[in-house]
Design an enzyme around this catalytic site. Structure first.
Site, short mmCIF file in Angstrom:
data_model
loop_
_atom_site.label_atom_id
_atom_site.label_comp_id
_atom_site.label_asym_id
_atom_site.label_seq_id
_atom_site.Cartn_x
_atom_site.Cartn_y
_atom_site.Cartn_z
N ASP A 5 -12.58 1.51 12.46
CA ASP A 5 -12.99 1.48 11.05
C ASP A 5 -13.31 0.05 10.62
OD1 ASP A 5 -13.69 2.68 8.69
OD2 ASP A 5 -11.66 2.69 7.85
N LYS A 61 0.86 -1.19 0.00
CA LYS A 61 0.00 0.00 0.00
C LYS A 61 0.89 1.24 0.00
CE LYS A 61 -2.55 1.05 3.64
NZ LYS A 61 -3.71 1.04 4.57
#
Length: 694
Positions: free
Chosen positions: A487, A388
């Site tokens: 989250d 990422k």
């Protein structure tokens, strides 16, 4: 009179010395050049030395001022106080000077020190003087010859004191050396006013009388005067003295030379009389001042250019690069401090070059998130990874990066994605995870664009829900510090090759002590639709790890229904919000079952709901209670999912109609939670967070 002679330095050498030295302090040199000279007002009084009482123009003693006399007629007063004149590399002592007749009588050095005759020793013979400035007056010449045999001639007078063994020295008055005997060779010629061959003439006494020379004085030229001034300036600061002084003397020396040079050339420094051979003009003096100032300024500019090119320019470049690097490293400082403090973390730190290599120059892109793009990569051993690349605009202060590394770098669990490594080079940051070939959970629980349904069996769906719950429970209780994810959603649940779920994306996670948690207002963030109500308004309760329980409950509801919780396009408005609809269905079934037990019969629920959906829905409804204190902990959620669904009690209604309407319109009425002001909150219970004692 005794004098001291400093070494002669040529005008060229001294000029070069000036040019090299004035670079050190050219400004001071310019000031010295332009300063008012010290007026000496020196005249040219006659000098004296030994028998010569008057030495004046064109003659001068060596120590006289440069403007007095002609340097070509320079006389030296030796240690015996005898005037010495050098002509044609031979030294002569001056016996008399007649300024009226312009004649000077000199004696060869060897004859002047001899007591006369052969009894006085063998005097050194002087050569015949030849110079452009003098002309011999006497016509007679004493010619000395050296013969190998005795010569029997009238005009050859033997010199016994100079003869040795088979070498016979004679003197004759021949005007040329061509008339010498065959066995003789020429030795030297000395002018004399006497006929040496005449009988009764003592040769040595005659030579001791010397001979006369006429001089032809030449008016001193400007170039000669300048060279003389340079010599005089150097004489004030001789090399021997300067060599013994400190470094400051070497710096000041060129300016002292310049000052003395200008003093010498200043016409106001002289008293003009008949004995002064040359007086510089004021025009020449001003020209020399301008020339010296120009040389100093040129030297100064040259030094500045060299300093700028080789010192100031590199320093400026280095300063610019250092400032640029400082600006580059300022936002990374918090990250570097964290990485240095946690050097024992399991993840490997890679360079950005390694990241480029393992992703094949970012060849295969797996997806794009809010914090950057994800690319498929491969480590040297063949292990597949997901890389990422964090967007620099999303992680200016590095807090999200630190959250991810600090969270995943310290935990290892079957249901939590493993962080393999990371990269932090200036603003370029990347996270390297283990590769999840089956992607995220949202691809399996929601219908695809082609209209196909979910791909999991109901049993596998329950296993995935239980695995996610265990992963979150491990974050809350199994680590050294309590980790709040903030989250939890289907997109952040990844599936490995065997479809085992793993919680990922800890960019919003926070670490707190197990027995206490304080969540600041600006720290609580999340995704609309999965955020707990207390993250939006303090009226719903306190922000704690129960916020993760709420998000997991919303995830369970979507897994149970196989659809988004909010579907504004649903034909039946009662189905628009799935949690409200499923609660009504479960409540009707519970009521129907009670009536059937009491009355011995009755109709079931209008909609057929299987056991897995019922179980997941009940657990999810327990998790999404509006007040955080009414929600179970994650350990209790795990126990519920492991238990039989029929044993689960029906939860209270988690919302009213008004709250359902708010939930349906959250995406319109609630801005991102990062901009929402939240309270600092904690909770107390067995698995909850106790408040800090004051």
């Amino acid at each position: 009179m005794t004098t001291t002679r400093s070494p002669n330095i040529s005008a060229t050498s001294l000029t070069l010395l000036l040019l090299l030295s004035v670079a050190v302090a050219a400004a001071a040199a310019a000031a010295a050049a332009a300063a008012t000279v010290v007026e000496r007002k020196e005249g040219c009084s006659p000098s004296s030395c030994g028998p010569v009482q008057v030495i004046s123009y064109p003659f001068r003693l060596k120590d006289d001022p440069i403007h007095c006399g002609d340097p070509n007629y320079e006389i030296t007063c030796n240690s015996n106080n005898l005037p010495l004149l050098q002509i044609s590399s031979s030294n002569y002592f001056v016996a008399h000077i007649s300024y009226e007749n312009a004649t000077i009588r000199v004696v060869g050095a060897g004859f002047a020190t001899s007591s006369g005759g052969c009894s006085g020793g063998s005097p050194a013979l002087s050569s015949y003087p030849q110079s452009a400035y003098y002309k011999v007056v006497d016509r007679s010449v004493a010619t000395f010859v050296n013969c190998s045999e005795k010569v029997q001639k009238d005009k050859y007078r033997p010199i016994p004191c100079l003869s040795r063994n088979r070498s016979f020295v004679y003197v004759t008055s021949g005007p040329s050396v061509g008339d010498v005997a065959p066995s003789c060779s020429f030795s030297s010629m000395v002018p004399t006013p006497y006929d040496i061959t005449s009988r009764g003439v003592d040769v040595f006494r005659a030579l001791q009388q010397g001979f006369s020379l006429n001089w032809t004085p030449v008016r001193m030229t400007t170039s000669k005067f300048i060279r003389g001034c340079l010599k005089e300036a150097e004489r004030y600061y001789p090399w021997e003295e300067r060599r013994r002084k400190s470094m400051i003397t070497w710096v000041i020396y060129p300016f002292q030379i310049e000052k003395e040079l200008l003093d010498c050339m200043n016409p106001n420094s002289y008293i003009t009389d008949s004995s002064t051979p040359y007086v510089p003009s004021s025009v020449m003096y001003r020209f020399m001042v301008a020339l010296i100032v120009s040389i100093d300024v040129a030297a100064l500019l040259t030094v500045i250019a060299l300093l700028g090119r080789f010192i100031f320019a590199p320093l400026s470049v280095c300063a610019f690069l250092a400032y640029d690097l400082w600006k580059l490293l300022v936002p990374v400082d918090i990250v570097e401090k964290f990485l240095q403090k946690h050097q024992t973390l399991a993840p490997t730190r890679y360079s950005y070059t390694d990241i480029v290599a393992m992703t094949g120059h970012f060849k295969e892109k797996l997806g794009q998130g809010g914090f950057g793009a994800v690319f498929k990569g491969r480590l040297p051993g063949g292990f597949q990874v997901a890389v990422k690349i964090l967007s620099s605009s999303k992680c200016v202060d590095g807090e999200d990066f630190i959250s991810e590394v600090s969270t995943l770098g310290t935990i290892h669990h079957l249901n939590v994605v493993r962080l393999v490594g990371f990269c932090s080079e200036g603003p370029r940051r990347a996270l390297v995870y283990e590769f999840m070939p089956n992607g995220s959970l949202d691809k399996y629980i929601f219908p695809s664009s082609s209209g196909t349904g979910r791909r999991f069996t109901r049993e596998k769906l329950n296993e995935i829900a239980l695995g996610v719950a265990r992963g979150i429970d491990y974050l809350h209780r199994g680590c050294d510090a309590r980790i709040l994810h903030f989250d939890i959603k289907p997109h952040n649940v990844l599936l490995d090759r065997n479809l085992n779920p793993k919680v990922s994306d800890f960019g919003l996670a926070k670490l707190y002590p197990k027995d206490y948690s304080v969540v600041s207002a600006c720290a609580a963030r999340g995704t609309i639709g999965y955020m707990a109500p207390e993250l939006v308004s303090r009226t719903f309760g306190l922000v704690s790890y129960k916020s993760d329980v709420y998000s997991f409950g919303m995830l369970l509801m979507e897994m149970a229904g196989g659809r988004r919780n909010v579907d504004v396009q649903a034909e039946d408005s009662s189905r628009a919000y799935y949690p409200s609809w499923i609660y009504d269905q479960l409540e009707q079934r519970e009521r129907a079952e009670k009536l059937e037990i009491i009355g011995g019969g009755g109709a079931g629920a209008a909609v057929r709901i299987d056991d897995v959906e019922t179980k997941l829905s009940k657990v999810g409804l327990w998790c999404i209670q509006m007040r955080s204190s009414d929600r179970p902990s994650m350990s209790e959620v795990v126990e519920m999912l492991e238990a039989d669904g029929d044993t689960l009690a029906m939860p209270p209604k988690p919302f009213s109609d008004a709250s359902r309407t708010i939930t349906l319109r959250q995406s319109c009425n609630v801005a991102s939670s990062a901009a929402t002001e939240l309270s600092v909150i904690s909770e107390r219970s067995d698995d909850t967070i106790s408040p800090r004692s004051e």
